[in-house]
Motif scaffolding. Structure first.
Motif, PDB file in Angstrom:
ATOM      1  N   ASP A  66       0.825  -1.213   0.000  1.00  0.00           N
ATOM      2  CA  ASP A  66       0.000   0.000   0.000  1.00  0.00           C
ATOM      3  C   ASP A  66       0.853   1.254   0.000  1.00  0.00           C
ATOM      4  O   ASP A  66       0.522   2.235  -0.654  1.00  0.00           O
ATOM      5  N   THR A  67       1.965   1.223   0.746  1.00  0.00           N
ATOM      6  CA  THR A  67       2.777   2.441   0.861  1.00  0.00           C
ATOM      7  C   THR A  67       4.222   2.160   0.436  1.00  0.00           C
ATOM      8  O   THR A  67       4.686   1.020   0.462  1.00  0.00           O
ATOM      9  N   ALA A  74      10.194  -4.087   3.091  1.00  0.00           N
ATOM     10  CA  ALA A  74      10.335  -5.438   2.535  1.00  0.00           C
ATOM     11  C   ALA A  74      11.673  -5.575   1.807  1.00  0.00           C
ATOM     12  O   ALA A  74      12.343  -6.612   1.897  1.00  0.00           O
ATOM     13  N   LEU A  75      12.079  -4.514   1.104  1.00  0.00           N
ATOM     14  CA  LEU A  75      13.377  -4.548   0.405  1.00  0.00           C
ATOM     15  C   LEU A  75      14.521  -4.665   1.412  1.00  0.00           C
ATOM     16  O   LEU A  75      15.419  -5.514   1.260  1.00  0.00           O
ATOM     17  N   VAL A  76      14.475  -3.831   2.440  1.00  0.00           N
ATOM     18  CA  VAL A  76      15.549  -3.833   3.444  1.00  0.00           C
ATOM     19  C   VAL A  76      15.615  -5.191   4.134  1.00  0.00           C
ATOM     20  O   VAL A  76      16.701  -5.742   4.337  1.00  0.00           O
ATOM     21  N   GLU A  77      14.447  -5.722   4.482  1.00  0.00           N
ATOM     22  CA  GLU A  77      14.398  -7.041   5.139  1.00  0.00           C
ATOM     23  C   GLU A  77      15.091  -8.101   4.293  1.00  0.00           C
ATOM     24  O   GLU A  77      15.891  -8.887   4.781  1.00  0.00           O
ATOM     25  N   GLU A  78      14.782  -8.070   3.010  1.00  0.00           N
ATOM     26  CA  GLU A  78      15.349  -9.063   2.086  1.00  0.00           C
ATOM     27  C   GLU A  78      16.871  -8.889   1.983  1.00  0.00           C
ATOM     28  O   GLU A  78      17.629  -9.864   2.001  1.00  0.00           O
ATOM     29  N   LEU A  79      17.331  -7.649   1.910  1.00  0.00           N
ATOM     30  CA  LEU A  79      18.781  -7.386   1.803  1.00  0.00           C
ATOM     31  C   LEU A  79      19.486  -7.770   3.098  1.00  0.00           C
ATOM     32  O   LEU A  79      20.579  -8.353   3.077  1.00  0.00           O
ATOM     33  N   GLU A  80      18.851  -7.475   4.217  1.00  0.00           N
ATOM     34  CA  GLU A  80      19.487  -7.817   5.514  1.00  0.00           C
ATOM     35  C   GLU A  80      19.518  -9.326   5.710  1.00  0.00           C
ATOM     36  O   GLU A  80      20.473  -9.870   6.255  1.00  0.00           O
ATOM     37  N   LYS A  81      18.468  -9.976   5.284  1.00  0.00           N
ATOM     38  CA  LYS A  81      18.413 -11.446   5.379  1.00  0.00           C
ATOM     39  C   LYS A  81      19.613 -12.064   4.661  1.00  0.00           C
ATOM     40  O   LYS A  81      20.175 -13.057   5.094  1.00  0.00           O
ATOM     41  N   HIS A  82      20.014 -11.449   3.578  1.00  0.00           N
ATOM     42  CA  HIS A  82      21.147 -11.975   2.804  1.00  0.00           C
ATOM     43  C   HIS A  82      22.479 -11.326   3.202  1.00  0.00           C
ATOM     44  O   HIS A  82      23.471 -11.493   2.502  1.00  0.00           O
ATOM     45  N   ARG A  83      22.468 -10.571   4.282  1.00  0.00           N
ATOM     46  CA  ARG A  83      23.686  -9.946   4.843  1.00  0.00           C
ATOM     47  C   ARG A  83      24.473  -9.160   3.793  1.00  0.00           C
ATOM     48  O   ARG A  83      25.691  -9.342   3.621  1.00  0.00           O
TER      49      ARG A  83
END
Ligand code: GRF
Length: 204
Positions: A66-67, A74-83
């Protein structure tokens, strides 16, 4: 950076710059691995390119959020997940907010197909031709909250020819892009870039 660095690439489309980075890694020009390629568009060719190579390809579809804030989270989460150590925007057609920029402060690079600050935005080649500029080129820069406005790392020029169309000019610039982006990433990973206000010094 001494160990193998971890890159996360964001791409919205074709993915030819992504390919040039993959090739530079393959030949040892860039000492890094690409941990994830993320696109905001499910149909992006960049995702297909890497899926075939076994590099994780993730779609964070902008339409499903929505925003902008939720999308960027979601982008940051994905990037952090992959260190991820360094975020590479390679034809990623969105402006990032300060939330994202601060999450990877001075660790986000972008490539733009003109000599910034001239001709920022999505239609650089068209604008160059409409304006009648005689020289164009490409720019690699760190990313801030503005549009194509962060500190410049490398630039290279190409001539604009009288019979150029958007397509012929884009092709001439793209050739240079494919050399310059890997070069800028390598300099960063070798700790040779020093940001001093708007100026990026290259240490030898
Ligand atoms: C390149 O011209 C790049 O400079 C601009 O978008 C284009 C992306 O091309 N930001 P590709 O997806 O890397 O082939």
């Amino acid at each position: 950076m001494t160990n193998t660095a971890v890159l996360g690439v964001l791409a919205s489309g074709r993915g030819s710059n992504l390919q040039s980075i993959i090739d530079a890694i393959d030949i040892g020009r860039i000492k890094a691995e690409i941990a994830v390629v993320i696109s905001d568009k499910p149909e992006a060719n960049a995702l297909k390119r890497v899926a075939e190579l076994g590099i994780p390809a993730v779609c964070v579809d902008r339409k499903l959020y929505d925003t902008k804030e939720e999308f960027e989270k979601a982008l940051v989460e994905e990037l952090e997940k992959h260190r991820v150590d360094l975020v590479i925007l390679a034809g990623f057609m969105r402006i990032l907010s300060s939330y994202f920029v601060n999450a990877f402060k001075n660790k986000i690079m972008n490539i733009h197909p003109s000599l910034l600050p001239a001709f920022p935005g999505a239609h650089a080649h068209r604008s160059v031709l409409e304006y009648g500029a005689k020289v164009s080129g490409c720019t690699i820069h760190f990313v801030d909250e503005g549009m194509d406005s962060g500190p410049i790392i490398l630039q290279e020029s190409v001539p604009v020819l009288d019979d150029d169309t958007e397509e012929t000019l884009a092709a001439r610039v793209l050739k240079v892009e494919h050399v310059l982006y890997p070069k800028a990433i390598a300099l960063y990973l070798e700790d040779k870039l020093e940001i001093n206000g708007r100026r990026v010094m290259i240490k030898e």
